[in-house]
Design a protein around this motif. Structure first.
Motif, mmCIF file in Angstrom:
data_model
loop_
_atom_site.group_PDB
_atom_site.id
_atom_site.type_symbol
_atom_site.label_atom_id
_atom_site.label_comp_id
_atom_site.label_asym_id
_atom_site.label_seq_id
_atom_site.Cartn_x
_atom_site.Cartn_y
_atom_site.Cartn_z
ATOM 1 N N PRO A 172 0.843 -1.199 0.000
ATOM 2 C CA PRO A 172 0.000 0.000 0.000
ATOM 3 C C PRO A 172 0.877 1.246 0.000
ATOM 4 N N THR A 173 0.357 2.323 -0.561
ATOM 5 C CA THR A 173 1.146 3.554 -0.646
ATOM 6 C C THR A 173 0.966 4.449 0.576
ATOM 7 N N ASP A 174 0.012 4.145 1.412
ATOM 8 C CA ASP A 174 -0.186 4.947 2.622
ATOM 9 C C ASP A 174 0.646 4.357 3.773
ATOM 10 N N ASN A 175 0.293 4.626 4.992
ATOM 11 C CA ASN A 175 1.056 4.157 6.155
ATOM 12 C C ASN A 175 0.574 2.812 6.690
ATOM 13 N N THR A 176 -0.077 2.040 5.866
ATOM 14 C CA THR A 176 -0.650 0.778 6.316
ATOM 15 C C THR A 176 0.395 -0.148 6.923
ATOM 16 N N LEU A 177 1.540 -0.289 6.284
ATOM 17 C CA LEU A 177 2.552 -1.210 6.804
ATOM 18 C C LEU A 177 3.043 -0.776 8.178
ATOM 19 N N ALA A 178 3.313 0.504 8.313
ATOM 20 C CA ALA A 178 3.744 1.020 9.618
ATOM 21 C C ALA A 178 2.653 0.810 10.660
ATOM 22 N N ASP A 179 1.407 1.011 10.269
ATOM 23 C CA ASP A 179 0.286 0.849 11.199
ATOM 24 C C ASP A 179 0.126 -0.596 11.646
ATOM 25 N N ILE A 180 0.208 -1.550 10.718
ATOM 26 C CA ILE A 180 -0.011 -2.944 11.124
ATOM 27 C C ILE A 180 1.139 -3.468 11.981
ATOM 28 N N VAL A 181 2.352 -3.000 11.725
ATOM 29 C CA VAL A 181 3.467 -3.418 12.578
ATOM 30 C C VAL A 181 3.297 -2.827 13.974
ATOM 31 N N ALA A 182 2.885 -1.575 14.045
ATOM 32 C CA ALA A 182 2.703 -0.931 15.354
ATOM 33 C C ALA A 182 1.512 -1.506 16.106
ATOM 34 N N TRP A 183 0.378 -1.657 15.427
ATOM 35 C CA TRP A 183 -0.861 -2.039 16.112
ATOM 36 C C TRP A 183 -1.094 -3.543 16.144
ATOM 37 N N ASP A 184 -0.970 -4.201 15.015
ATOM 38 C CA ASP A 184 -1.292 -5.627 14.972
ATOM 39 C C ASP A 184 -0.145 -6.499 15.474
ATOM 40 N N ALA A 185 1.090 -6.082 15.213
ATOM 41 C CA ALA A 185 2.231 -6.828 15.737
ATOM 42 C C ALA A 185 2.613 -6.345 17.134
ATOM 43 N N ASN A 186 2.159 -5.141 17.494
ATOM 44 C CA ASN A 186 2.514 -4.550 18.780
ATOM 45 C C ASN A 186 4.034 -4.453 18.913
ATOM 46 N N TRP A 187 4.680 -4.032 17.812
ATOM 47 C CA TRP A 187 6.135 -4.003 17.759
ATOM 48 C C TRP A 187 6.600 -2.566 17.593
ATOM 49 N N ILE A 188 7.561 -2.164 18.398
ATOM 50 C CA ILE A 188 8.115 -0.814 18.312
ATOM 51 C C ILE A 188 9.407 -0.882 17.501
ATOM 52 N N LEU A 189 9.438 -0.146 16.418
ATOM 53 C CA LEU A 189 10.602 -0.126 15.539
ATOM 54 C C LEU A 189 11.427 1.127 15.768
ATOM 55 N N GLU A 190 12.733 1.017 15.555
ATOM 56 C CA GLU A 190 13.578 2.207 15.606
ATOM 57 C C GLU A 190 13.162 3.187 14.525
ATOM 58 N N ASN A 191 12.801 2.655 13.377
ATOM 59 C CA ASN A 191 12.316 3.461 12.266
ATOM 60 C C ASN A 191 10.846 3.094 12.048
ATOM 61 N N PRO A 192 9.922 3.834 12.679
ATOM 62 C CA PRO A 192 8.511 3.453 12.614
ATOM 63 C C PRO A 192 7.797 3.856 11.317
ATOM 64 N N SER A 193 8.551 4.217 10.302
ATOM 65 C CA SER A 193 7.955 4.608 9.019
ATOM 66 C C SER A 193 7.527 3.376 8.240
ATOM 67 N N ASN A 194 6.885 3.609 7.111
ATOM 68 C CA ASN A 194 6.526 2.515 6.216
ATOM 69 C C ASN A 194 7.772 1.758 5.758
ATOM 70 N N GLU A 195 8.836 2.491 5.488
ATOM 71 C CA GLU A 195 10.080 1.854 5.047
ATOM 72 C C GLU A 195 10.648 0.965 6.151
ATOM 73 N N GLY A 196 10.627 1.438 7.381
ATOM 74 C CA GLY A 196 11.064 0.616 8.505
ATOM 75 C C GLY A 196 10.206 -0.625 8.669
ATOM 76 N N ALA A 197 8.900 -0.476 8.470
ATOM 77 C CA ALA A 197 7.983 -1.612 8.563
ATOM 78 C C ALA A 197 8.256 -2.619 7.442
#
Length: 118
Positions: A70-95
């Motif tokens: 997806p071109t929006d922030n979906t990947l970043a959102d699912i990693v943050a919310w559905d995986a409950n994972w905190i990334l150093e780079n919480p952007s879509n690219e980090g996800a």
């Protein structure tokens, strides 16, 4: 409804899931309560030892999602919310990078299981 009918209904539902839905299912099932990647790996390996086709389905879903992300922030959102994972780079690219790590983890586990079963 008997067991076989329920099983067939579940298979149809799983086959109808989009790559995003399959990925979310994986993240919620294996990542959201895990504290480390080793915990994720252990849980995936446990399931793979009995049902490798389920892990293959997750692998395929994540690969398909990243092949056409997806071109929006979906990947970043699912990693943050559905995986409950905190990334150093919480952007879509980090996800994307983190999901690539999940792909590698799933491939490694499937390889280990297939070598063990031979």
């Amino acid at each position: 409804m008997n067991f076989k009918e329920n099983l067939e209904k579940l298979r149809k539902k799983q086959n109808a899931m989009t790559p995003l839905e399959v990925t979310i299912d994986f993240l919620q099932g294996f990542c959201c309560d895990a504290g480390t990647l080793d915990e994720v790996r252990d849980d995936v390996a446990n399931l793979a030892s009995h049902h490798p086709q389920t892990i293959q389905r997750y692998l395929s879903g994540i690969e398909r999602l990243l092949a056409d992300p997806p071109t929006d922030n979906t990947l970043a959102d699912i990693v943050a919310w559905d995986a409950n994972w905190i990334l150093e780079n919480p952007s879509n690219e980090g996800a994307k990078q983190w999901l690539q790590e999940m792909i590698q983890l799933l491939r490694e586990v499937l390889k280990e299981v297939s070598n063990f079963q031979e």
